[in-house]
Design a protein around this motif. Structure first.
Motif, PDB file in Angstrom:
ATOM      1  N   ASN A 664       8.270   2.886  20.891  1.00 61.63           N
ATOM      2  CA  ASN A 664       7.103   2.571  19.914  1.00 61.63           C
ATOM      3  C   ASN A 664       5.993   1.839  20.768  1.00 61.63           C
ATOM      4  OD1 ASN A 664       8.639   3.837  18.235  1.00 61.63           O
ATOM      5  ND2 ASN A 664       9.274   1.777  17.180  1.00 61.63           N
ATOM      6  N   VAL A 665       6.345   0.858  21.590  1.00 56.12           N
ATOM      7  CA  VAL A 665       5.352   0.185  22.239  1.00 56.12           C
ATOM      8  C   VAL A 665       4.402   0.894  22.963  1.00 56.12           C
ATOM      9  CG1 VAL A 665       4.938  -1.948  23.896  1.00 56.12           C
ATOM     10  CG2 VAL A 665       6.450  -2.106  22.063  1.00 56.12           C
ATOM     11  N   GLU A 666       4.926   1.858  23.922  1.00 56.30           N
ATOM     12  CA  GLU A 666       4.188   2.724  24.828  1.00 56.30           C
ATOM     13  C   GLU A 666       3.270   3.797  24.003  1.00 56.30           C
ATOM     14  OE1 GLU A 666       6.985   4.543  27.566  1.00 56.30           O
ATOM     15  OE2 GLU A 666       7.694   2.714  28.150  1.00 56.30           O
ATOM     16  N   LEU A 667       3.925   4.116  22.633  1.00 57.27           N
ATOM     17  CA  LEU A 667       3.171   5.234  21.915  1.00 57.27           C
ATOM     18  C   LEU A 667       1.799   4.325  21.162  1.00 57.27           C
ATOM     19  CD1 LEU A 667       3.025   7.916  20.752  1.00 57.27           C
ATOM     20  CD2 LEU A 667       4.532   7.036  18.876  1.00 57.27           C
ATOM     21  N   ILE A 668       2.004   3.095  20.652  1.00 60.14           N
ATOM     22  CA  ILE A 668       1.004   2.549  19.832  1.00 60.14           C
ATOM     23  C   ILE A 668       0.059   1.622  20.512  1.00 60.14           C
ATOM     24  CG2 ILE A 668       0.439   1.394  17.841  1.00 60.14           C
ATOM     25  CD1 ILE A 668       3.168   2.484  16.716  1.00 60.14           C
ATOM     26  N   VAL A 669       0.599   0.841  21.273  1.00 61.69           N
ATOM     27  CA  VAL A 669      -0.013  -0.610  21.904  1.00 61.69           C
ATOM     28  C   VAL A 669      -1.317  -0.018  22.814  1.00 61.69           C
ATOM     29  CG1 VAL A 669      -0.090  -2.513  23.484  1.00 61.69           C
ATOM     30  CG2 VAL A 669       1.907  -2.115  21.560  1.00 61.69           C
ATOM     31  N   PRO A 670      -1.147   0.962  23.675  1.00 54.12           N
ATOM     32  CA  PRO A 670      -2.235   1.299  24.496  1.00 54.12           C
ATOM     33  C   PRO A 670      -3.391   1.768  23.801  1.00 54.12           C
ATOM     34  CG  PRO A 670      -0.169   2.136  25.629  1.00 54.12           C
ATOM     35  CD  PRO A 670       0.089   1.590  24.233  1.00 54.12           C
ATOM     36  N   CYS A 671      -3.315   2.646  22.732  1.00 53.30           N
ATOM     37  CA  CYS A 671      -4.196   3.267  21.768  1.00 53.30           C
ATOM     38  C   CYS A 671      -4.981   2.024  21.027  1.00 53.30           C
ATOM     39  CB  CYS A 671      -3.668   4.373  20.827  1.00 53.30           C
ATOM     40  SG  CYS A 671      -3.122   5.736  21.664  1.00 53.30           S
ATOM     41  N   TYR A 672      -4.159   1.098  20.369  1.00 49.65           N
ATOM     42  CA  TYR A 672      -4.654   0.019  19.612  1.00 49.65           C
ATOM     43  C   TYR A 672      -5.511  -0.836  20.599  1.00 49.65           C
ATOM     44  CZ  TYR A 672      -4.991  -4.008  16.634  1.00 49.65           C
ATOM     45  OH  TYR A 672      -5.387  -4.942  15.797  1.00 49.65           O
ATOM     46  N   THR A 673      -4.975  -1.301  21.991  1.00 50.37           N
ATOM     47  CA  THR A 673      -5.852  -2.033  22.763  1.00 50.37           C
ATOM     48  C   THR A 673      -6.891  -1.489  22.907  1.00 50.37           C
ATOM     49  OG1 THR A 673      -3.554  -2.612  23.681  1.00 50.37           O
ATOM     50  CG2 THR A 673      -5.493  -3.133  25.214  1.00 50.37           C
ATOM     51  N   GLU A 674      -6.996  -0.171  23.140  1.00 48.89           N
ATOM     52  CA  GLU A 674      -8.598   0.442  23.500  1.00 48.89           C
ATOM     53  C   GLU A 674      -9.363   0.197  22.184  1.00 48.89           C
ATOM     54  OE1 GLU A 674     -11.487   2.474  25.232  1.00 48.89           O
ATOM     55  OE2 GLU A 674      -9.606   1.502  26.176  1.00 48.89           O
ATOM     56  N   PHE A 675      -8.688   0.626  21.164  1.00 50.18           N
ATOM     57  CA  PHE A 675      -9.796   0.556  19.944  1.00 50.18           C
ATOM     58  C   PHE A 675     -10.029  -0.910  19.417  1.00 50.18           C
ATOM     59  CE2 PHE A 675      -9.479  -0.193  15.325  1.00 50.18           C
ATOM     60  CZ  PHE A 675     -10.548   0.574  14.840  1.00 50.18           C
ATOM     61  N   TYR A 676      -9.343  -1.951  19.747  1.00 49.21           N
ATOM     62  CA  TYR A 676      -9.475  -3.179  19.513  1.00 49.21           C
ATOM     63  C   TYR A 676     -10.290  -3.725  20.624  1.00 49.21           C
ATOM     64  CZ  TYR A 676      -8.690  -8.243  18.723  1.00 49.21           C
ATOM     65  OH  TYR A 676      -8.780  -9.646  18.309  1.00 49.21           O
ATOM     66  N   ARG A 677     -10.482  -3.407  21.988  1.00 52.58           N
ATOM     67  CA  ARG A 677     -11.430  -3.799  22.812  1.00 52.58           C
ATOM     68  C   ARG A 677     -12.878  -3.471  22.431  1.00 52.58           C
ATOM     69  NH1 ARG A 677     -13.724  -1.514  26.791  1.00 52.58           N
ATOM     70  NH2 ARG A 677     -12.662   0.518  26.569  1.00 52.58           N
ATOM     71  N   GLN A 678     -12.715  -2.128  21.958  1.00 55.94           N
ATOM     72  CA  GLN A 678     -14.250  -1.393  21.905  1.00 55.94           C
ATOM     73  C   GLN A 678     -14.622  -1.983  20.562  1.00 55.94           C
ATOM     74  OE1 GLN A 678     -13.725   2.949  21.429  1.00 55.94           O
ATOM     75  NE2 GLN A 678     -16.072   3.050  21.405  1.00 55.94           N
ATOM     76  N   TYR A 679     -14.210  -2.425  19.339  1.00 53.81           N
ATOM     77  CA  TYR A 679     -14.633  -2.742  18.180  1.00 53.81           C
ATOM     78  C   TYR A 679     -14.520  -4.154  17.606  1.00 53.81           C
ATOM     79  CZ  TYR A 679     -15.063   2.348  18.015  1.00 53.81           C
ATOM     80  OH  TYR A 679     -15.397   3.644  18.109  1.00 53.81           O
ATOM     81  N   ALA A 680     -13.608  -4.847  18.261  1.00 55.22           N
ATOM     82  CA  ALA A 680     -13.179  -6.069  17.857  1.00 55.22           C
ATOM     83  C   ALA A 680     -14.327  -7.124  17.971  1.00 55.22           C
ATOM     84  CB  ALA A 680     -11.972  -6.871  18.346  1.00 55.22           C
ATOM     85  N   GLY A 681     -15.219  -6.894  19.160  1.00 54.47           N
ATOM     86  CA  GLY A 681     -16.308  -7.843  19.534  1.00 54.47           C
ATOM     87  C   GLY A 681     -17.680  -7.554  18.590  1.00 54.47           C
ATOM     88  N   MET A 682     -17.555  -6.519  17.808  1.00 56.36           N
ATOM     89  CA  MET A 682     -18.930  -5.984  16.898  1.00 56.36           C
ATOM     90  C   MET A 682     -18.692  -7.139  15.757  1.00 56.36           C
ATOM     91  SD  MET A 682     -18.957  -2.098  17.286  1.00 56.36           S
ATOM     92  CE  MET A 682     -19.334  -1.459  18.705  1.00 56.36           C
ATOM     93  N   ARG A 683     -19.971  -7.333  15.143  1.00 61.81           N
ATOM     94  CA  ARG A 683     -19.744  -8.275  14.042  1.00 61.81           C
ATOM     95  C   ARG A 683     -20.150  -7.393  12.690  1.00 61.81           C
ATOM     96  NH1 ARG A 683     -24.247 -12.711  16.119  1.00 61.81           N
ATOM     97  NH2 ARG A 683     -23.103 -13.453  17.874  1.00 61.81           N
TER      98      ARG A 683
END
Length: 712
Positions: A664-683
């Motif tokens: 589960n970790v290998e399936l979801i965390v990498p995708c979420y990490t990329e998504f979070y890194r790309q959009y979390a910093g936008m206001r």
């Protein structure tokens, strides 16, 4: 020419000189040779003289020896003549003595013969007089009975019998004959009563508990001490009476007395064993606690395990702890009377052995088979009746799908097969009906078990399951744990199972070990196939297909773990399926992949194309902010819903649980990490805590907490 003449002249001069020298030296040479020859001749003469002297000395010695030998021969001749003279004189004296003694010897021999005839006549007269007086002499003692001296009493009867023979031979019409005959018959009756008295006296002791104590102190039947029922003195008296009363030409009822009394005694012993039974197991109430008799114990390996929520697949569940189904309680509890029958079988055989030994000590061979047939008729019927009652009870239990009864029945078959050779040795001379009852009972138990195993396979495959009885957390089903426990218990009797299977299939009874392994492996394979089919049907009953995948994964993994931990079970399965391990590993892997499909919606939230993915400005439009809010909110909602549902899913095996979490970790965390890194910093929101609930680290932590509720 002149030179040649000179050379010839010189040669002539040399020749003359040589001849002159020869002339002067020849005498000298001749004289030297003569002297040498003379010396040699002198030496030869000396040797001849020495040899002559030596020969003369030896001749003198030989002449002296010859004179001594002649003197010895003369002395020997003289001694021989003297001995011949003495012997001739001794012969003459012996002849003279024989002439004087022979008449005296012949006269003495005649007198001795006359004396012997006189004594024999007197003895015969005394015997005849004794025969006429025998009634008066022995009647009191005959009517009184043996009184502890059976041998003396039999001698009195033999004396009466001799008198009977005398009067039958010499005076058949005499009054004495009728009196003696009546007294003799009375003596035989008294002797029969004495036999009956001794037999009854020592046939009142009921000894099953003594046998049970011997069982408790012994490892096997062969280690048990012999069972002595009668004292040696009583056995000796019974043997003497039986030998006398059953001699040719004489009839007696003692054989009838014997088989009636002993048969009744055996019946009382077996009945007392039955009456002593309390509860379902005689062993627990009657045998000492230290009993180590192997076939009276339940099989030791692999306790039954019912897997409950959060419990490890091979945990420490105790037999009988299942509240939903009582059929998997203890074997003795399910087949009431099994331990009693095992014990009574051993007691029965020990009693038969003791009875045969006692009968052989008492009766002569011609009467043994008939007596044993009568003695054992009632006990054998009793034993067969008990066995048939157990058989019928087992059939009723199996009809109620109480399949652990099969294990108890295999214990019975194992004991009966162990004791069968001894049973045959004991009853080999009996009629065929009695002899075949024991093997027939074994065959009935064997047929019952084979039919039960076939029914069991069918029952597993087609047994319906109510939705309410399915484990809500997807853990190992009770049917799976019970089936594997049942298979492990069967392995204690795999050799018997293979032999019986081949026998029921019209194969030879004596089969190789590999054939038996293949047959048992085929049975286990059919059981597992039926179980797999049943589990797949149960998995379809789940409303949530992902919970069904967890359910199948847990059960397949439990089955795989069960047979890989049991080396014998794995060997038997590999006799039929070489790739059985790979097969179940593939089934587990297939269900792991099916389970991971539950994250497809979640991954869709992370994988949608963004209209502003390449925007270089930090200022977002209202539509863009709305899109990001929806995606974060959708992810949070979907993930929290999955966590809420799956938190209480159960994967009992720690290794499998960690593998699924890691997937589960290998399936979801990498995708979420990329998504979070790309959009979390936008206001895109003024309330980031509402939408940015999970950092990648926090998301991984939550994913690793899946199934914690099921474990707890």
């Amino acid at each position: 020419w002149i030179c040649l003449c000179c050379w010839d002249r010189e040669c002539c001069l040399l020749s003359d000189l040589h001849e002159l020298l020869l002339f002067w030296t020849a005498p000298l040479y001749a004289q030297g040779f003569a002297l040498a020859w003379l010396h040699k001749e002198v030496d030869k003469m000396d040797e001849i003289v020495a040899k002559k002297t030596e020969t003369e000395n030896k001749l003198l010695q030989d002449e002296a020896k010859l004179r001594h030998l002649k003197e010895s021969l003369e002395k020997s001749d003289q001694l021989t003549n003297n001995m011949v003279t003495i012997l001739e004189s001794f012969t003459k004296r012996l002849k003279k003595m024989d002439d004087h003694i022979r008449p005296l010897y012949e006269q003495t021999l005649r007198l001795t013969r006359l004396q012997k005839n006189v004594w024999e006549t007197l003895d015969s007269l005394d015997e005849v007089v004794g025969f006429h007086q025998v009634v008066d002499e022995v009647e009191p003692r005959i009517r009184e009975g043996p009184g502890g001296s059976v041998e003396g009493y039999i001698k009195l009867l033999e004396h009466l019998n001799s008198a009977l023979e005398f009067f039958n031979r010499n005076n058949p019409s005499s009054v004495e004959l009728s009196h003696i005959n009546a007294l003799f018959e009375t003596g035989l009756q008294v002797l029969s009563k004495e036999f009956l008295s001794i037999l009854k006296r020592y046939s009142t002791k009921v000894i099953p508990l003594q046998i049970l104590n011997d069982i408790a102190a012994s490892e096997t039947v062969e280690d048990m001490p012999p069972l002595d029922q009668f004292p040696a003195a009583a056995t000796s008296d019974l043997q003497a009476i039986a030998k006398y009363l059953l001699c040719p030409g004489r009839s007696s009822d003692i054989t009838q007395y014997y088989h009636q009394i002993r048969s009744s005694h055996l019946g009382r012993a077996l009945n007392s064993l039955k009456e002593a039974r309390s509860g379902p197991s005689l062993v627990s109430s009657q045998l000492p606690k230290k009993s180590s008799f192997n076939f009276l114990k339940a099989p030791s390996p692999a306790k039954r395990t019912v897997v409950k929520k959060g419990q490890e697949a091979h945990g420490s569940g105790q037999p009988g702890s299942d509240s939903a189904s009582g059929v998997w309680a203890g074997v003795d509890e399910q087949l009431e009377g099994c331990s009693y029958f095992l014990t009574s079988t051993t007691v029965f055989l020990r009693l038969m052995q003791a009875e045969v030994r006692l009968m052989e000590q008492i009766f002569p061979p011609p009467h043994r088979a008939h007596i044993l047939d009568k003695v054992t008729e009632t006990p054998v019927k009793f034993f067969i009746k008990e066995g048939d009652a157990l058989l019928q009870h087992a059939k009723r239990c199996i009809a109620r799908h109480e399949y652990p009864v099969v294990i108890a029945v295999f214990r019975v078959i194992k004991l009966l097969q162990t004791l069968l050779p001894e049973y045959r040795d004991i009853l080999s001379n009996l009629n065929s009906e009695t002899y075949e009852q024991f093997p027939f009972l074994i065959s009935q138990f064997e047929k019952l078990n084979m039919k039960a195993l076939e029914d069991y396979t069918t029952h597993i495959r087609g047994n319906p399951e109510k939705q309410s009885n399915l484990p809500k957390d997807g853990t190992v089903h009770e049917l799976t744990s019970n089936t594997m426990w049942f298979a492990e218990q069967l392995l204690d009797y795999w050799s018997i199972l293979g032999e019986v299977s081949l026998k029921q299939s019209s194969f030879e009874i004596r089969v190789s070990r590999s054939e038996k392994k293949y047959v048992v492996g085929s049975l286990l394979t059919r059981v597992l196939d039926s179980l797999n089919m049943n589990l797949e049907n149960k998995a379809r009953s789940y409303e949530n297909p992902f919970l069904g995948a967890i359910f199948l994964m847990n059960n397949y993994h439990f089955i795989h773990k069960s047979f890989t931990k049991n080396e014998l079970m794995l060997q038997l399965l590999e006799e039929v399926l070489d790739d059985v391990e790979e097969r179940y590993n593939g089934l587990v892997e297939e269900q792991r992949k099916s389970y991971q499909k539950c994250f497809s919606k979640l991954l869709q939230q992370l994988g949608q194309e963004s209209a502003f993915a390449h925007s270089s400005t930090d200022k977002l439009s209202k539509q863009q902010r709305h899109i990001l809010k929806d995606r974060f909110k959708g992810f949070n909602t979907e993930f929290e819903e999955l966590h809420r549902i799956q938190e209480y899913y159960s994967i009992p095996d720690p290794r499998l649980r960690n593998m699924v979490r890691e997937d589960n970790v290998e399936l979801i965390v990498p995708c979420y990490t990329e998504f979070y890194r790309q959009y979390a910093g936008m206001r895109f929101t003024s309330n980031p805590d509402k939408y940015l609930r999970y950092t990648p680290e926090r998301l991984e932590e939550v994913l690793r907490s899946f199934f914690d509720g099921g474990v707890a």
